[in-house]
Design a protein around this motif. Structure first.
Motif, PDB file in Angstrom:
ATOM      1  N   GLU A 167       1.085  -1.437   0.264  1.00  9.87           N
ATOM      2  CA  GLU A 167       0.125   0.255   0.036  1.00  9.87           C
ATOM      3  C   GLU A 167       0.533   0.790   0.290  1.00  9.87           C
ATOM      4  O   GLU A 167       1.734   1.078   0.686  1.00  9.87           O
ATOM      5  N   ARG A 168       1.016   2.379  -1.099  1.00 11.29           N
ATOM      6  CA  ARG A 168       1.491   3.646  -0.853  1.00 11.29           C
ATOM      7  C   ARG A 168       1.248   3.995  -0.151  1.00 11.29           C
ATOM      8  O   ARG A 168       2.652   4.853   0.490  1.00 11.29           O
ATOM      9  N   SER A 218     -11.567   3.742   0.531  1.00  9.76           N
ATOM     10  CA  SER A 218     -11.941   2.720   1.378  1.00  9.76           C
ATOM     11  C   SER A 218     -12.412   3.523   2.398  1.00  9.76           C
ATOM     12  O   SER A 218     -12.975   3.182   3.689  1.00  9.76           O
ATOM     13  N   ASN A 276     -15.078   7.049   2.588  1.00 10.31           N
ATOM     14  CA  ASN A 276     -16.330   6.737   2.018  1.00 10.31           C
ATOM     15  C   ASN A 276     -17.417   7.596   2.907  1.00 10.31           C
ATOM     16  O   ASN A 276     -17.280   7.790   3.889  1.00 10.31           O
ATOM     17  N   GLY A 292     -22.258   4.057   3.033  1.00  8.45           N
ATOM     18  CA  GLY A 292     -23.387   3.141   2.561  1.00  8.45           C
ATOM     19  C   GLY A 292     -23.287   2.290   2.323  1.00  8.45           C
ATOM     20  O   GLY A 292     -22.343   1.198   1.504  1.00  8.45           O
ATOM     21  N   VAL A 338       3.977   0.156  -4.761  1.00  8.80           N
ATOM     22  CA  VAL A 338       4.692  -1.336  -6.016  1.00  8.80           C
ATOM     23  C   VAL A 338       5.237   0.042  -7.714  1.00  8.80           C
ATOM     24  O   VAL A 338       4.041   0.954  -8.017  1.00  8.80           O
ATOM     25  N   GLU A 370     -12.439   8.338  -6.723  1.00  9.76           N
ATOM     26  CA  GLU A 370     -12.365   7.010  -6.692  1.00  9.76           C
ATOM     27  C   GLU A 370     -12.487   6.402  -8.150  1.00  9.76           C
ATOM     28  O   GLU A 370     -12.606   7.872  -8.954  1.00  9.76           O
ATOM     29  N   GLY A 405     -17.997   0.444  -3.736  1.00  9.32           N
ATOM     30  CA  GLY A 405     -17.798  -0.209  -3.860  1.00  9.32           C
ATOM     31  C   GLY A 405     -17.596  -0.668  -2.268  1.00  9.32           C
ATOM     32  O   GLY A 405     -16.738  -1.696  -1.983  1.00  9.32           O
ATOM     33  N   PHE A 406     -17.334   0.389  -1.111  1.00  6.16           N
ATOM     34  CA  PHE A 406     -17.278   0.196   0.051  1.00  6.16           C
ATOM     35  C   PHE A 406     -17.952  -1.411   0.582  1.00  6.16           C
ATOM     36  O   PHE A 406     -17.612  -2.636   1.702  1.00  6.16           O
ATOM     37  N   GLN A 407     -18.972  -1.481  -0.068  1.00  5.49           N
ATOM     38  CA  GLN A 407     -20.396  -2.380   0.427  1.00  5.49           C
ATOM     39  C   GLN A 407     -19.906  -3.346   0.290  1.00  5.49           C
ATOM     40  O   GLN A 407     -19.696  -4.457   0.449  1.00  5.49           O
TER      41      GLN A 407
HETATM   42  C1  LIG Z   1     -16.044  10.601  -0.745  1.00  3.81           C
HETATM   43  C2  LIG Z   1     -16.692   9.051  -1.211  1.00  3.81           C
HETATM   44  C3  LIG Z   1     -18.230   8.521  -0.818  1.00  3.81           C
HETATM   45  C4  LIG Z   1     -18.094   7.051  -1.062  1.00  3.81           C
HETATM   46  N1  LIG Z   1     -19.272   6.536  -0.925  1.00  3.81           N
HETATM   47  C5  LIG Z   1     -19.077   4.739  -1.060  1.00  3.81           C
HETATM   48  C6  LIG Z   1     -20.621   5.075   0.264  1.00  3.81           C
HETATM   49  O1  LIG Z   1     -21.351   4.682   0.750  1.00  3.81           O
HETATM   50  N2  LIG Z   1     -21.186   3.099   0.138  1.00  3.81           N
HETATM   51  C7  LIG Z   1     -20.451   2.438  -0.796  1.00  3.81           C
HETATM   52  O2  LIG Z   1     -20.602   1.592  -1.027  1.00  3.81           O
HETATM   53  N3  LIG Z   1     -19.073   3.006  -1.435  1.00  3.81           N
HETATM   54  C8  LIG Z   1     -18.725   4.323  -1.523  1.00  3.81           C
HETATM   55  N4  LIG Z   1     -17.622   4.521  -1.955  1.00  3.81           N
HETATM   56  C9  LIG Z   1     -16.390   4.079  -2.737  1.00  3.81           C
HETATM   57  C10 LIG Z   1     -16.071   3.882  -2.050  1.00  3.81           C
HETATM   58  O3  LIG Z   1     -15.158   3.797  -1.442  1.00  3.81           O
HETATM   59  C11 LIG Z   1     -14.928   2.588  -3.082  1.00  3.81           C
HETATM   60  O4  LIG Z   1     -15.267   1.803  -4.371  1.00  3.81           O
HETATM   61  C12 LIG Z   1     -13.937   1.835  -2.145  1.00  3.81           C
HETATM   62  O5  LIG Z   1     -13.462   2.264  -0.929  1.00  3.81           O
HETATM   63  C13 LIG Z   1     -13.111   1.010  -3.281  1.00  3.81           C
HETATM   64  O6  LIG Z   1     -12.058   0.188  -2.735  1.00  3.81           O
HETATM   65  P1  LIG Z   1     -10.407  -0.201  -2.729  1.00  3.81           P
HETATM   66  O7  LIG Z   1      -9.586  -1.080  -1.824  1.00  3.81           O
HETATM   67  O8  LIG Z   1     -10.966  -0.738  -4.561  1.00  3.81           O
HETATM   68  O9  LIG Z   1      -9.630   0.406  -3.108  1.00  3.81           O
HETATM   69  P2  LIG Z   1      -8.951   2.246  -2.445  1.00  3.81           P
HETATM   70  O10 LIG Z   1      -9.460   2.282  -1.622  1.00  3.81           O
HETATM   71  O11 LIG Z   1      -8.674   3.035  -3.488  1.00  3.81           O
HETATM   72  O12 LIG Z   1      -7.908   1.301  -2.622  1.00  3.81           O
HETATM   73  C14 LIG Z   1      -6.596   0.444  -2.896  1.00  3.81           C
HETATM   74  C15 LIG Z   1      -4.908   0.978  -2.392  1.00  3.81           C
HETATM   75  O13 LIG Z   1      -4.976   1.066  -3.549  1.00  3.81           O
HETATM   76  C16 LIG Z   1      -3.737   1.984  -2.659  1.00  3.81           C
HETATM   77  N5  LIG Z   1      -2.456   2.474  -4.262  1.00  3.81           N
HETATM   78  C17 LIG Z   1      -2.827   2.440  -5.305  1.00  3.81           C
HETATM   79  N6  LIG Z   1      -2.120   2.638  -6.744  1.00  3.81           N
HETATM   80  C18 LIG Z   1      -0.499   1.760  -5.701  1.00  3.81           C
HETATM   81  C19 LIG Z   1       0.514   1.499  -5.816  1.00  3.81           C
HETATM   82  N7  LIG Z   1       1.271   1.726  -7.237  1.00  3.81           N
HETATM   83  N8  LIG Z   1       1.585   0.836  -5.253  1.00  3.81           N
HETATM   84  C20 LIG Z   1       0.562   0.566  -3.606  1.00  3.81           C
HETATM   85  N9  LIG Z   1      -0.810   0.841  -3.056  1.00  3.81           N
HETATM   86  C21 LIG Z   1      -1.809   1.335  -4.238  1.00  3.81           C
HETATM   87  C22 LIG Z   1      -4.079   3.957  -2.895  1.00  3.81           C
HETATM   88  O14 LIG Z   1      -2.799   4.000  -1.970  1.00  3.81           O
HETATM   89  C23 LIG Z   1      -4.736   2.777  -2.171  1.00  3.81           C
HETATM   90  O15 LIG Z   1      -5.041   3.155  -1.002  1.00  3.81           O
HETATM   91  C24 LIG Z   1     -17.432   6.357  -1.796  1.00  3.81           C
HETATM   92  C25 LIG Z   1     -16.239   7.096  -2.457  1.00  3.81           C
HETATM   93  C26 LIG Z   1     -15.971   8.154  -2.485  1.00  3.81           C
HETATM   94  C27 LIG Z   1     -14.603   8.932  -1.857  1.00  3.81           C
END
Ligand SMILES: Cc1cc2nc3c(=O)[nH]c(=O)nc-3n(C[C@H](O)[C@H](O)[C@H](O)COP(=O)(O)OP(=O)(O)OC[C@H]3O[C@@H](n4cnc5c(N)ncnc54)[C@H](O)[C@@H]3O)c2cc1C
Length: 377
Positions: free
Chosen positions: A36-37, A45, A48, A51, A174, A308, A337-339
């Motif tokens: 994780e960067r 994640s 958000n 929800g 990475v 996002e 994507g949180f849910q």
């Molecule tokens: C403000 C906001 C409100 C939202 N509200 C909701 C909600 O109410 N309900 C819901 O279901 N979803 C919601 N979402 C969407 C949800 O938060 C995301 O879809 C979900 O958290 C994505 O999770 P993830 O693990 O795929 O990505 P992330 O949480 O973005 O994690 C990806 C990680 O990869 C890391 N990374 C990237 N490139 C590299 C690299 N080269 N090397 C190492 N690490 C790297 C990043 O630093 C990051 O921490 C919301 C999003 C936002 C921004």
């Protein structure tokens, strides 16, 4: 980690999806290194709205969302913390007959997939939520939906994964990965080199960069949902609310703060910076006052946003790479994507171990962009 260690699976990204995958892979007995960067849960994640809803999802996404839902109930046993998950229900409000017809159509589709909703007219709303909601034409309540504290979820999965033996590397981006006959050769900004048999790309809004290392293109758009939180006010709102058309969503936590959002802020993913916009925050506050007049005077104490990745068709990429054996993608959750995160951990693990998953994911293939004429640059 030094030299060139070997692991079964490397994971790029420490959001909910990556941390849940790390735990699940350890439960299946595989060695895991997650990179994780920044810190786990520091991007979408962790920032958000919180929800946890099935309601309103694309029909293709509903099986995934249904699979995730019971995992939220099991969090205390699974990760040692409930992450403040509460099955408060999700109430979607309609203000016109046309919006109500949309809710009815979704409700009929969802019922066929086993998700129950309760359609309510204005009188039923007034009876169920006396004095809380004014002027709505009707609504749809999904009682099994709810809300959770996003700050807690990815770190709880990461701690559980660490306890189970996963190597979780924070502050370690990475910088490149290639594949040869021996496996994936992964390099980080700290000079770590590891060899992994499989690679999971859950790098959130940056995951298209990783896909490109392997000649795959995914047209991510980067957006930043605009969020606000009020001072604590007396607890009155027992349900998570979404408003058709207006883009407002609001929930109240037991200590009284109203958490709400609507519209988009500003984001620059290369700089890894995002901020809310004052005019958007004002619009969301005005919409909150129209929807819940009793909350009109609650003072906003903070606003924020997060980065996002979205796709035009509003569904993610999940599945095996089209170019590279052993590579699994799951990204572009388009604001919801949180849910899904806990189920994504299970699904990508199944893809790694078995090459397939029991949940239908064909609609999420990265192949759809190649079909639409997109090319890797
Ligand atoms: C403000 C906001 C409100 C939202 N509200 C909701 C909600 O109410 N309900 C819901 O279901 N979803 C919601 N979402 C969407 C949800 O938060 C995301 O879809 C979900 O958290 C994505 O999770 P993830 O693990 O795929 O990505 P992330 O949480 O973005 O994690 C990806 C990680 O990869 C890391 N990374 C990237 N490139 C590299 C690299 N080269 N090397 C190492 N690490 C790297 C990043 O630093 C990051 O921490 C919301 C999003 C936002 C921004």
């Amino acid at each position: 980690m030094t030299g060139s260690d070997k692991v079964d699976v490397a994971i790029i990204g420490g959001g909910t999806a990556g941390c849940a995958a790390a735990l699940e892979l350890r439960r299946r007995g595989l060695s895991v290194a997650l990179f994780e960067r920044r810190t786990v849960g520091s991007q979408a994640s962790g920032v958000n709205y919180g929800g946890v809803r099935q309601q309103g999802r694309d029909p293709a996404e509903l099986p995934l969302s249904r699979r995730s839902r019971p995992i939220w109930d099991r969090l205390p046993a699974l990760v040692g913390h409930d992450c403040e998950f509460m099955a408060t229900g999700h109430l979607k409000l309609a203000y016109t007959p046309e919006q109500m017809a949309e809710l009815e159509a979704w409700s009929a589709m969802a019922a066929e997939q086993g998700v129950e909703t309760r359609l309510m007219g204005a009188n039923a709303l007034a009876e169920a939520y006396p004095g809380l909601i004014t002027n709505a034409y009707g609504g749809s309540l999904c009682p099994t939906d709810g809300q959770a504290n996003p700050r807690l979820v990815a770190p709880a999965f990461a701690r559980a994964a660490r306890r189970a033996g996963a190597a979780i590397h924070e502050h370690e981006a990475v910088t490149g990965a290639t594949r040869d006959a021996a496996g994936f050769r992964i390099e980080t900004e700290r000079g770590t080199r590891i060899l992994a048999q499989s690679l999971i790309n859950v790098a959130g809004a940056w995951a298209d960069h990783v896909a490109r290392w392997f000649g795959e293109f995914a047209p991510i758009q980067v957006l930043a949902p605009n969020m606000l939180v009020s001072e604590p006010v007396p607890y009155r709102l027992p349900v998570n609310i979404g408003v058709c058309g207006a883009g407002l969503y609001v929930r109240q936590i037991p200590r009284g703060n109203l958490i709400f959002g609507g519209g988009k802020g500003w984001a620059d993913r290369e700089a890894i910076r995002a901020r809310p916009l004052v005019e958007v925050s004002c619009q969301a506050s005005a919409q909150l006052a129209r929807t819940l007049p009793w909350a009109a005077n609650a003072a906003v104490i903070r606003s924020w946003t997060g980065i996002e990745g979205y796709f035009d068709d509003d569904i993610p990429v999940i599945g095996l790479s089209e170019t590279t054996p052993g590579l699994v993608h799951a990204f572009g959750f388009s604001g919801h994507g949180f849910q899904l995160g806990p189920a994504i951990g299970e699904i990508v693990s199944e893809l790694v171990v078995e090459g397939k998953t029991t949940t239908p994911i064909d609609a999420f293939s990265i192949r759809r962009f190649a079909r639409a004429g997109h090319q890797a640059a």
